[in-house]
Design a protein around this motif. Structure first.
Motif, PDB file in Angstrom:
ATOM      1  N   ILE B 109       0.787  -1.390   0.011  1.00  0.00           N
ATOM      2  CA  ILE B 109       0.251   0.202  -0.307  1.00  0.00           C
ATOM      3  C   ILE B 109       1.272   1.031  -0.102  1.00  0.00           C
ATOM      4  CG2 ILE B 109      -1.771   1.015   1.193  1.00  0.00           C
ATOM      5  CD1 ILE B 109      -2.583  -1.278   2.007  1.00  0.00           C
ATOM      6  N   ALA B 110       1.834   1.176   1.098  1.00  0.00           N
ATOM      7  CA  ALA B 110       2.635   2.805   0.649  1.00  0.00           C
ATOM      8  C   ALA B 110       3.168   2.775  -0.516  1.00  0.00           C
ATOM      9  CB  ALA B 110       3.999   2.314   1.438  1.00  0.00           C
ATOM     10  N   SER B 115       3.159   6.540  -5.731  1.00  0.00           N
ATOM     11  CA  SER B 115       3.649   6.374  -7.112  1.00  0.00           C
ATOM     12  C   SER B 115       2.502   7.162  -7.008  1.00  0.00           C
ATOM     13  CB  SER B 115       2.734   5.014  -7.974  1.00  0.00           C
ATOM     14  OG  SER B 115       3.795   4.017  -7.254  1.00  0.00           O
ATOM     15  N   LEU B 116       1.512   7.592  -6.284  1.00  0.00           N
ATOM     16  CA  LEU B 116       0.136   8.685  -6.669  1.00  0.00           C
ATOM     17  C   LEU B 116       0.375   9.733  -6.259  1.00  0.00           C
ATOM     18  CD1 LEU B 116      -3.187   5.912  -4.840  1.00  0.00           C
ATOM     19  CD2 LEU B 116      -2.873   7.076  -7.174  1.00  0.00           C
TER      20      LEU B 116
END
Lengths: 327, 119
Positions: B109-110, B115-116
């Motif tokens: 998730i990290a 990337s987001l």
């Protein structure tokens, strides 16, 4: 090898239109001097004239209608040649309709001539219509005989050429597979729902017996216009899209080989729905792509559905597998 | 729509069924708005447990590809384009690659978050 009855049946369907045009022309020419300037061209329910036209326009319309319908029925008889039973009925109806129209027009011209001048006085007895229908019925009987027997075996439907010949779907031995898809039109169920709604309104306002005339066809239309087609270890199964019943199943052990082909609903099966005719049966909801399974009896079972090639390939693989298992 | 599953493969059956539907949306053989057979029908066809099929369908719902309606079966959502199905496939590939490298869920998730924000 029997001769195709199509040329003969085309004559049965179209010749009366030509004869009727001739009879109308001869009648007109012989009565010409006694006809009013404006002909009574339509008779109301009380037997008196309620529409008038000049003789030229009237004859043009009559010839156009007769020749047009003659050509139309000749075309239909040719078009439906692979369904001989319906071809015969079409030919007789076409010919009979021309006889009836011709008879009525000749009788109308004579009625016009009889009043000697004023078309408003034209009277037309209901008996003329009765005699006209009788003449059409007599022609129907004669035409039925003239059409000749239906050929016992129609050569394998010419439009039904296989687009893919018995392909297989590569499955590993441990793999299980199933294929499922909705078949049928979107417009028919919508129409059915409209009919159901109309039936409800009629039922509430005018009583349920009247409402049923709309509810019953609406219900049937909704039930039968869409179908879910499934191919799996149980063979081909077809059920209505909206209900699990009625269910039509052809098990794998009855299937020798399947392929995808194109069908013309009207030409190959004479209509839509559950169709059965010598050599082939099936669910035909539209024209176009279809699964065609050759059965152990030699007959074909046909279901119209998109992506039929995948379904047929899976069917062949599953049938192979079943035979290999010694089933 | 073709469902094919291999009970002898390591992949859970529900996941295999979801993969079939995703693949069918991705290659255009199943389109937005199309109704899939109910979980019960698929289970009977394949000879597997209905809850197995439902698990696959629920996974597709969570990915935004399928709409599950009680009594009305499974309908492909309006947003389910071929590209969208491919994206869901890529997300699964990302997760399995990360697991193979020994990353924890939190680390995956990290990674996506990074990337987001970086984009």
């Amino acid at each position: 090898m029997t001769m195709s009855p199509t040329p003969r049946r085309t004559l049965v369907a179209a010749a009366p239109a030509l004869v009727a045009c001739g009879a109308v022309l001869v009648t007109y020419l012989s009565l010409r001097d006694r006809l009013p300037d404006r002909l009574a061209t339509h008779i109301g329910p009380d037997g008196s004239a309620d529409a008038f036209d000049s003789p030229g326009a009237f004859l043009a319309v009559i010839f156009g209608v007769q020749l047009g319908f003659g050509a139309l029925f000749a075309y239909l008889v040719h078009w439906i040649r692979s369904v001989p039973g319906q071809q015969r009925v079409l030919a007789v109806i076409g010919g009979g309709a021309a006889v009836l129209t011709g008879w009525m027009v000749v009788a109308l011209l004579r009625a016009n001539a009889a009043v000697g001048g004023d078309a408003g006085d034209v009277r037309f007895s209901g008996w003329q219509a009765v005699v006209g229908f009788a003449a059409a019925a007599v022609y129907g009987l004669i035409g039925w005989v003239l059409c000749g027997k239906n050929p016992a075996h129609v050569e394998a439907q010419p439009t039904a050429t296989a687009t893919a010949t018995a392909p297989r779907l590569g499955l590993r031995d441990t793999e299980v597979a199933a294929w499922s898809r909705l078949a049928g039109s979107r417009t028919l169920p919508a129409l059915g729902i409209v009919l159901l709604a109309v039936g409800l309104v009629i039922g509430v306002t005018a009583g349920w017996p009247s409402g049923l005339t709309s509810l019953v066809p609406g219900g049937v239309m909704v039930l039968l216009s869409g179908a879910r087609v499934t191919v799996d270890r149980r063979g081909i199964t077809v059920t209505p899209a909206v209900a699990p019943w009625p269910r039509l199943n052809v098990p794998l052990e009855r299937i020798t080989e399947a392929s995808a082909r194109r069908v013309d609903a009207f030409r190959d099966f004479g209509g839509w729905g559950y169709r059965a005719r010598p050599g082939a049966s099936g669910i035909v909801l539209r024209s176009g792509e279809a699964i065609s399974a050759r059965l152990t009896t030699g007959d074909a079972f046909v279901v119209t559905v998109d992506d039929a090639a995948t379904a047929a390939a899976l069917l062949n693989t599953l049938a192979d597998r079943r035979r290999a298992d010694g089933g | 729509m073709l469902f094919r599953v291999d009970p002898s493969s390591g992949l859970p059956l529900g996941e295999q069924i979801a993969g079939c539907v995703r693949g069918a949306i991705a290659d255009g053989s199943v389109r937005a708005g199309e109704r899939l057979p109910s979980a019960r029908e698929v289970a009977r066809s394949l000879g597997v447990n209905m809850h197995t099929v439902l698990r696959g369908y629920q996974q597709l719902r969570d990915e935004g590809l399928l709409e599950l309606r009680r009594g009305r079966g499974a309908v492909v959502t309006g947003e389910a384009s071929p590209r969208r199905a491919q994206l869901a496939d890529q997300a699964r590939a990302l997760v399995s690659d990360a697991r193979a490298l020994g990353l924890t869920d939190g680390e995956v998730i990290a990674l996506v978050k990074a990337s987001l924000t970086g984009g």
